[in-house]
Design a protein around this motif. Structure first.
Motif, PDB file in Angstrom:
ATOM      1  N   ILE A 131       2.674 -25.935 -29.215  1.00 20.33           N
ATOM      2  CA  ILE A 131       3.877 -25.260 -30.361  1.00 20.33           C
ATOM      3  C   ILE A 131       4.110 -23.800 -29.958  1.00 20.33           C
ATOM      4  N   HIS A 132       3.019 -23.421 -29.560  1.00 22.59           N
ATOM      5  CA  HIS A 132       3.164 -21.630 -29.945  1.00 22.59           C
ATOM      6  C   HIS A 132       4.286 -21.134 -28.419  1.00 22.59           C
ATOM      7  N   PRO A 133       4.324 -19.745 -28.544  1.00 19.30           N
ATOM      8  CA  PRO A 133       5.575 -19.347 -28.053  1.00 19.30           C
ATOM      9  C   PRO A 133       5.001 -19.549 -26.082  1.00 19.30           C
ATOM     10  N   ILE A 134       5.911 -19.593 -25.496  1.00 17.73           N
ATOM     11  CA  ILE A 134       5.360 -19.750 -24.484  1.00 17.73           C
ATOM     12  C   ILE A 134       5.459 -18.490 -23.542  1.00 17.73           C
ATOM     13  N   SER A 179       5.881 -23.820 -19.298  1.00 17.68           N
ATOM     14  CA  SER A 179       5.392 -25.233 -19.436  1.00 17.68           C
ATOM     15  C   SER A 179       4.673 -24.901 -20.827  1.00 17.68           C
ATOM     16  N   PRO A 180       4.639 -25.347 -21.777  1.00 14.97           N
ATOM     17  CA  PRO A 180       3.912 -25.417 -23.382  1.00 14.97           C
ATOM     18  C   PRO A 180       2.574 -25.000 -23.120  1.00 14.97           C
ATOM     19  N   TRP A 181       2.332 -25.243 -21.979  1.00 14.26           N
ATOM     20  CA  TRP A 181       0.720 -25.140 -21.866  1.00 14.26           C
ATOM     21  C   TRP A 181       0.677 -23.819 -21.326  1.00 14.26           C
ATOM     22  N   ALA A 182       1.788 -23.061 -21.182  1.00 13.65           N
ATOM     23  CA  ALA A 182       1.277 -21.593 -20.127  1.00 13.65           C
ATOM     24  C   ALA A 182       1.954 -20.486 -21.589  1.00 13.65           C
ATOM     25  N   ILE A 183       0.655 -20.397 -22.826  1.00 17.41           N
ATOM     26  CA  ILE A 183       0.462 -19.753 -23.920  1.00 17.41           C
ATOM     27  C   ILE A 183       1.243 -18.468 -24.318  1.00 17.41           C
ATOM     28  N   ALA A 237       0.726 -18.221 -33.316  1.00 15.99           N
ATOM     29  CA  ALA A 237       1.733 -18.933 -33.829  1.00 15.99           C
ATOM     30  C   ALA A 237       2.753 -20.146 -32.802  1.00 15.99           C
ATOM     31  N   VAL A 238       3.946 -20.006 -33.787  1.00 16.47           N
ATOM     32  CA  VAL A 238       4.878 -20.983 -33.890  1.00 16.47           C
ATOM     33  C   VAL A 238       5.914 -20.488 -33.277  1.00 16.47           C
ATOM     34  N   HIS A 239       6.276 -21.137 -31.792  1.00 14.51           N
ATOM     35  CA  HIS A 239       7.413 -20.794 -30.874  1.00 14.51           C
ATOM     36  C   HIS A 239       8.767 -20.439 -31.389  1.00 14.51           C
ATOM     37  N   LEU A 280      -3.062 -31.807 -32.858  1.00 11.07           N
ATOM     38  CA  LEU A 280      -2.256 -30.883 -32.310  1.00 11.07           C
ATOM     39  C   LEU A 280      -2.807 -30.187 -30.770  1.00 11.07           C
ATOM     40  N   ASP A 281      -2.504 -29.734 -30.034  1.00 10.17           N
ATOM     41  CA  ASP A 281      -2.562 -29.864 -28.940  1.00 10.17           C
ATOM     42  C   ASP A 281      -3.702 -27.901 -28.899  1.00 10.17           C
ATOM     43  N   LEU A 282      -4.780 -27.891 -28.295  1.00  8.67           N
ATOM     44  CA  LEU A 282      -5.486 -26.600 -28.465  1.00  8.67           C
ATOM     45  C   LEU A 282      -5.979 -26.503 -27.080  1.00  8.67           C
TER      46      LEU A 282
END
Length: 676
Positions: free
Chosen positions: A249-252, A280-284, A293-295, A320-322
């Motif tokens: 859920i972080h900034p991409i 991609s949400p996995w490109a954090i 942080a939250v997107h 939550l994804d880590l």
């Protein structure tokens, strides 16, 4: 010298023990945990054993937890323990010579052979002396009865049968079993069992992308927020799911961001990215923040906490994804470039899985400044724990050092034993098992690729046999995995896979869109979805699909209702497979050691044609004799049948591809001992 040659009595093959005690075995609160060992001694004297089961922090002396013989091996012993709290429990086996059992056997055999009191004079005195030892420590209620039995053995005025009768009486023998004379006590070292909360073993997971839960305006999807995503939670709860899993859920990252259908182009994305491409949400990480942080388009940290609170109000937990990796513009890259791998030309190496290239992701190099990296990851995990997260789905843990995970998980467990970690590791078996051994609470598995009966049975038995440390989570699909069986099997295959996952494994999961039968791959031979949600918004018409009957949601709801109603389905250790004379049908049962609950499942693996067959049930695994009959009730249709060992089955995938039978026994049944 190796081994424990100093042990007076023989104790071997103790279970559950993981890697010779290098790691703790695993259980959950309320679970019936079988403890087994091989116990033996020289000669013919009786031997017995008990388990010393100690809670976290130690405790006072408990009642003697005696073991009993079980199975086909004469020296195999078993008892069951039930932990009542989280934390690190320990157990040890104590083997001992049982002079009372030795005495009783000798006296009974000699009397049966016709020997008289003169022949048994020494035996009678030995028995009396043993009872004297018991009487000396007996409570007030039993001291007199034990002493009277000893006196009777010494009373030469009575006939032999009268002298021995009090000592062999059922009531006294029961007391002597609970208060034995123990000699030559031999103990093993303490073995550890880490006990988690029940969600570690049993739960139903639902994965969805909050960003796809926005409105569609003028034909164009609008980025969802935690506020709009919360509107989806009641429907997820209504389907009976327990855990809502969110991708990162972080900034991409904005550098090298991937666009729609990137998977078609493993060397990169030749499409011209538009201003609204979400990546991609996995490109954090970006200039908007990193892993803590939250997107901004999803909302604020408070919005996330409100989302977690709303989920909890509905009986849902948020996982939550880590994902420990960074986009090129993640703050870590600027502040700690040493945390990454530099190429000879000085650039940072991006992620690759040849021939695929992931220019939007930099892997973290844990061998560079491990102290700093470890501390930062623990800080991030605790940050989200403080925001209400108690479950982490860990992305690609097999690409990070094992000792790091062992340190992180147990550092968290020291203060927060309720926090759970799911390993998303579709990798080599040795790595998957080691991740489970060192501390991961659950593991993704090979279930997605097990479709034939034999491979399902072999894999199911393997998981049940290793349930003392490896707990599976059977996901039917993921954003990365759309198996060909779902691409070409039609709606009945979606039912088949859901039944198999939800009934075989105590924990299972679906990725959003499964209930809408989404099945189109990006290209033939690929397991990636067309228009993958990993790279674009994908709003869905949930209400319209259910209203028109084009939704699997009611079926998923029923499966989860059945799972909650039957403790047997919340177990893994008791999974047993039974023979069917048609390879397109699979049959298995589960039982609950704490009750008489049992469930029998028969599933067709063919989504195109009706299949018939005859079961040959292994009734002793249900605690029944081979000839016994019992009633089964189909939890999906309500139909009732009288069943026995051999039963005719016919399943039509277009009507119902499975039977899920609850079993009603015609007499009280004790659950059989576990398969050792």
């Amino acid at each position: 010298m190796t081994g424990r040659a100093d042990l007076r009595l023989g104790i071997t093959d103790v279970a559950p023990v993981v890697s010779c005690g290098s790691f703790s075995a695993r259980a959950v609160v309320g679970e019936h945990v079988p403890i087994t060992a091989t116990v033996f001694r020289e000669g013919h004297d009786a031997v017995a054993a008990n388990v010393v089961w100690t809670p976290p922090g130690g405790g006072g002396a408990a009642a003697l937890n005696r073991m009993t013989r079980f199975g086909d091996q004469p020296d195999r012993w078993l008892t069951t323990v039930v932990p009542d709290r989280e934390g690190m429990w320990t157990f040890r086996i104590e083997a001992w010579s049982d002079p009372l059992a030795t005495w009783r056997h000798a006296v009974e055999v000699k009397i049966e052979a016709g020997q008289g009191p003169e022949d048994l004079a020494n035996d009678l005195e030995e028995g009396a002396r043993l009872l004297d030892r018991v009487a000396a420590e007996a409570d007030d209620e039993w001291r007199g009865r034990v002493a009277d039995a000893a006196a009777a053995l010494r009373d030469e005025s009575q006939e032999l049968t009268v002298r021995v009768a009090p000592a062999l009486a059922t009531g006294l023998q029961r007391y002597l079993h609970e208060h034995p004379v123990r000699e030559l006590i031999t103990a093993t070292p303490d073995h550890e069992v880490w006990v988690d909360r029940p969600r570690a073993l049993f739960g139903s997971w639902y994965e969805f992308f909050p960003r796809s839960e926005g409105p569609v305006v003028a034909g164009q999807p609008v980025h969802g927020t935690f506020v709009t995503a919360a509107d989806r939670l009641p429907a997820i709860a209504d389907m009976g799911f327990d855990v809502v899993y969110l991708p990162p859920i972080h900034p991409i990252g904005k550098v090298n961001r991937k666009g729609p259908n990137t998977v078609q182009f493993p060397g990169g994305n030749p499409n011209e990215l538009g201003a609204d491409d979400v990546g991609s949400p996995w490109a954090i990480g970006s200039d908007e923040g990193g892993h803590d942080a939250v997107h901004p388009q999803l909302g604020t940290l408070q919005d996330f906490q409100d989302f977690v609170w709303r989920a909890g109000e509905l009986g849902l937990e948020v996982a939550l994804d880590l994902a420990l990796q960074a986009a090129p513009d993640h703050p870590w890259v600027k502040e700690h470039p040493e945390w990454f791998t530099a190429k000879p030309d000085g650039t940072i190496a991006y992620a690759e899985n040849p021939p695929k290239k992931y220019q939007d992701i930099y892997p973290v190099n844990f061998d560079n400044d491990p102290e700093g990296i470890y501390a930062e990851v623990l800080r991030v995990v605790r940050h989200w724990m403080n925001a209400g997260v108690r479950i982490f789905r860990v992305d690609n843990p097999h690409t990070k050092p094992l000792n790091f995970w062992h340190w992180l998980i147990w550092e968290v467990k020291k203060t927060d034993p309720d926090v759970l970690f799911l390993a998303e590791a579709f990798t080599r078996p040795a790595m998957m098992h080691q991740l489970a051994k060192l501390g991961f609470t659950q593991s993704y598995t090979y279930f997605t690729w097990r479709t034939e009966r034999t491979e399902l049975e072999v894999y199911g038995r393997e998981l049940a046999a290793n349930s003392h440390y490896m707990r599976p989570n059977f996901f039917v699909n993921t954003p990365d995995i759309l198996h060909e069986s779902l691409q070409y099997g039609g709606p009945p295959m979606f039912k088949i896979r859901a039944v198999l996952a939800s009934m075989m494994s105590p924990t299972w999961g679906v990725y959003s869109g499964y209930e809408l039968f989404e099945h189109v791959a990006v290209r033939p031979g690929s397991e990636e979805y067309l228009d993958s949600e990993k790279y674009q918004l994908r709003p869905r018409d949930w209400a319209g699909a259910e209203a028109s009957g084009r939704s699997l949601a009611p079926y998923l709801r029923r499966l989860n209702e059945i799972r909650r109603a039957h403790p047997a389905l919340q177990q893994l250790r008791t999974l047993r497979f039974h023979h069917v004379d048609n390879p397109n049908l699979i049959c298995f049962t589960k039982t609950d050691p704490g009750s008489a609950d049992a469930v029998l499942v028969v599933v067709s693996l063919d989504s195109r044609h009706a299949q018939i067959g005859t079961t040959a049930l292994d009734l002793p695994t249900l605690g029944l004799d081979w000839h016994e009959r019992f009633t089964v009730v189909d939890e999906l249709t309500g139909a009732r049948y009288d069943w026995g060992q051999f039963n005719y089955v016919e399943l039509d995938p277009y009507r119902e591809p499975a039977h899920i039978f609850s079993i009603t026994f015609h007499r009280p049944v004790q659950p059989p001992p576990p398969v050792d």
